[in-house]
Design a protein around this motif. Structure first.
Motif, PDB file in Angstrom:
ATOM      1  N   TYR A 194       0.857  -1.217  -0.067  1.00 24.68           N
ATOM      2  CA  TYR A 194      -0.064   0.089   0.116  1.00 24.68           C
ATOM      3  C   TYR A 194       0.989   1.307  -0.057  1.00 24.68           C
ATOM      4  CZ  TYR A 194      -3.124  -3.527   1.615  1.00 24.68           C
ATOM      5  OH  TYR A 194      -4.094  -4.654   1.777  1.00 24.68           O
ATOM      6  N   ARG A 195       0.482   2.377  -0.869  1.00 28.54           N
ATOM      7  CA  ARG A 195       1.073   3.776  -0.885  1.00 28.54           C
ATOM      8  C   ARG A 195       0.217   4.478  -1.346  1.00 28.54           C
ATOM      9  NH1 ARG A 195       7.067   2.298  -3.575  1.00 28.54           N
ATOM     10  NH2 ARG A 195       7.281   0.379  -2.380  1.00 28.54           N
ATOM     11  N   LYS A 196       0.452   5.988  -0.765  1.00 27.83           N
ATOM     12  CA  LYS A 196      -0.317   6.883  -1.019  1.00 27.83           C
ATOM     13  C   LYS A 196       0.083   7.489  -2.161  1.00 27.83           C
ATOM     14  CE  LYS A 196      -1.916  11.173   1.255  1.00 27.83           C
ATOM     15  NZ  LYS A 196      -1.435  11.981   0.036  1.00 27.83           N
ATOM     16  N   PHE A 250      17.994   0.528   2.289  1.00 20.68           N
ATOM     17  CA  PHE A 250      18.483  -0.805   2.693  1.00 20.68           C
ATOM     18  C   PHE A 250      19.317  -1.289   1.671  1.00 20.68           C
ATOM     19  CE2 PHE A 250      14.885  -1.316  -0.277  1.00 20.68           C
ATOM     20  CZ  PHE A 250      14.048  -0.140   0.176  1.00 20.68           C
ATOM     21  N   THR A 251      19.682  -0.865   0.615  1.00 22.22           N
ATOM     22  CA  THR A 251      20.595  -1.589  -0.166  1.00 22.22           C
ATOM     23  C   THR A 251      22.045  -0.595  -0.762  1.00 22.22           C
ATOM     24  OG1 THR A 251      19.225  -0.975  -2.284  1.00 22.22           O
ATOM     25  CG2 THR A 251      19.014  -3.320  -1.467  1.00 22.22           C
ATOM     26  N   GLU A 252      23.096  -0.952  -0.811  1.00 28.23           N
ATOM     27  CA  GLU A 252      24.044  -0.435  -1.391  1.00 28.23           C
ATOM     28  C   GLU A 252      25.237  -1.145  -2.029  1.00 28.23           C
ATOM     29  OE1 GLU A 252      24.176   2.950  -0.892  1.00 28.23           O
ATOM     30  OE2 GLU A 252      26.235   3.037  -1.822  1.00 28.23           O
ATOM     31  N   ALA A 303      19.041  -7.975  -3.072  1.00 26.73           N
ATOM     32  CA  ALA A 303      17.464  -8.130  -2.789  1.00 26.73           C
ATOM     33  C   ALA A 303      17.051  -7.175  -3.781  1.00 26.73           C
ATOM     34  CB  ALA A 303      17.066  -7.322  -1.436  1.00 26.73           C
ATOM     35  N   PHE A 304      15.629  -7.368  -4.090  1.00 28.21           N
ATOM     36  CA  PHE A 304      14.994  -6.752  -5.179  1.00 28.21           C
ATOM     37  C   PHE A 304      13.625  -6.847  -5.146  1.00 28.21           C
ATOM     38  CE2 PHE A 304      15.613 -11.128  -6.517  1.00 28.21           C
ATOM     39  CZ  PHE A 304      14.262 -11.435  -6.779  1.00 28.21           C
ATOM     40  N   GLY A 305      12.799  -5.959  -5.757  1.00 32.10           N
ATOM     41  CA  GLY A 305      11.306  -5.573  -5.398  1.00 32.10           C
ATOM     42  C   GLY A 305      10.840  -5.336  -6.589  1.00 32.10           C
TER      43      GLY A 305
HETATM   44  N1  PHE Z   1      11.352  -2.100  -1.285  1.00 31.74           N
HETATM   45  C1  PHE Z   1      11.812  -1.378  -2.449  1.00 31.74           C
HETATM   46  C2  PHE Z   1      10.427  -0.738  -2.951  1.00 31.74           C
HETATM   47  O1  PHE Z   1       9.273  -1.341  -2.505  1.00 31.74           O
HETATM   48  C3  PHE Z   1      12.236  -2.311  -3.769  1.00 31.74           C
HETATM   49  C4  PHE Z   1      13.307  -2.873  -3.425  1.00 31.74           C
HETATM   50  C5  PHE Z   1      13.497  -4.165  -2.842  1.00 31.74           C
HETATM   51  C6  PHE Z   1      14.469  -2.055  -3.792  1.00 31.74           C
HETATM   52  C7  PHE Z   1      14.874  -4.513  -2.587  1.00 31.74           C
HETATM   53  C8  PHE Z   1      15.887  -2.476  -3.686  1.00 31.74           C
HETATM   54  C9  PHE Z   1      16.034  -3.801  -2.757  1.00 31.74           C
HETATM   55  O2  PHE Z   1      10.408   0.356  -3.420  1.00 31.74           O
END
Ligand code: PHE
Length: 339
Positions: A194-196, A250-252, A303-305
């Protein structure tokens, strides 16, 4: 009653033609009915001399059994004939009562395919709750209170102090996975977030699949290769992609991946090529690993989203994200039969 009549009864039972239910019933009453031949014969027993009683009884019984067997056999024949007649009358060309079969929603179709692709690389599904505390959604992921990065994911609050929110990403699931599992970790987390946010490519409620890979010596090359594999499996070998440097707390380092797609311009009716951002990714920040109880000296990870809506839009050339949620059957029916 002359005992010789027995033969005649037997003959009659054998030879009578019973060709309808009515005739059959008449026959049944004649022999087995209360006032029928057989009860009458039985009542004659008392007049029969003692030494003949046994033989008399046996013969009456024989008639009774024969009559019953005949009735049963003829009944079956008549019923079979009736059924045959009925089915001859059946008009198979008549239209049946129509029923509408449901089908999978396009987002479900694509979500399932995404899960299948990552499963082939050994990722397993991890799911969790949608209402989470601040720590799982933000703080554990290097976004302390008042951190400006929180603005990127403006959210819906269920409660303040302590803050409870509708999760803005399924990274909250990954926090829990890291807290509860020891590396090597390889999970994907599909789910609603969920996001605004609301326009043609953003919805306040959308779907993600986030991935997490933690092991010894994991590199950015592993991340890129995993994502290349994913887009090629999903869109074919010729798909064009680009990585852009980006920022996530959270990532670098962090990146975003775009893919080239052909979108239909509804004003001109023509297809236009353009880039669509489909995912964010990066190497998990050592501070995040530490927050979740994993030693960053020993382990690294990526990680990825990925946005499920975005992938579905590209796959099916859908120009507006809002079409997914309107439940317009004209839209949904186009995906019937796909799995
Ligand atoms: N959590 C981030 C988002 O929803 C996506 C993401 C996940 C980016 C993992 C980097 C690593 O925008």
């Amino acid at each position: 009653m002359d005992i010789n009549n027995f033969e005649e009864y037997l003959k009659e039972i054998e030879q009578t033609t019973l060709d309808s239910k009515a005739v059959l019933e008449e026959f049944r009453l004649k022999y087995l009915g209360k006032k029928g031949i057989i009860p009458a014969l039985f009542s004659k027993m008392k007049e029969v001399p003692g030494e003949l009683k046994k033989d008399f009884g046996a013969r009456v019984n024989e008639i009774k059994v024969k009559a019953e067997e005949k009735i049963e056999a003829v009944k079956e024949q008549i019923e079979a004939l009736e059924l045959k007649k009925q089915s001859a009358d059946l008009d198979l060309s008549l239209e049946g009562a129509p029923f509408s079969a449901g089908s999978l929603h396009p987002l479900t179709i694509i979500r399932n395919r995404m899960v299948d692709i990552f499963s082939k690389l050994g990722f397993v599904v991890a799911e969790d709750i949608e209402i989470v505390d601040d720590w799982h959604n933000f703080s554990a992921l290097n976004m302390p209170e008042d951190h400006p990065a929180r603005d990127m994911q403006d959210t819906f609050f269920i409660r303040k102090d302590p803050d409870i929110v509708l999760r803005t990403h399924t990274s909250s699931v990954q926090v829990r996975v890291m807290q509860n599992q020891k590396p090597p970790i390889r999970t994907i987390s599909p789910g609603r977030v969920y996001r605004k946010d609301s326009d043609a490519t953003h919805a306040p409620n959308f779907h993600q699949i986030e991935g997490l890979f933690i092991d010894k010596d994991v590199s950015f090359a592993d991340l890129k290769q995993t994502l290349f594999y994913f887009v090629q499996e999903m869109f074919g070998k010729d798909i064009e992609v680009r990585f852009r440097p980006s920022y996530f707390p959270f990532t670098e380092p962090s990146a975003e991946m775009d893919i080239k797609w052909k979108k239909i311009n509804h004003e001109t009716g023509k297809e236009e090529a353009s880039w669509m951002e489909i995912l964010g990714c990066g190497m998990v920040d050592p501070a995040v690993l530490e927050n979740c109880g994993i030693n960053p000296q020993e382990y690294s990870g990526f990680a990825f989203g990925i946005g499920v809506e975005r992938i579905t839009m590209v796959k099916y050339k859908i120009p507006d994200i809002r079409l997914f949620y309107e439940n317009d059957l004209r839209f949904l029916k186009q995906f019937a039969g796909e799995i």
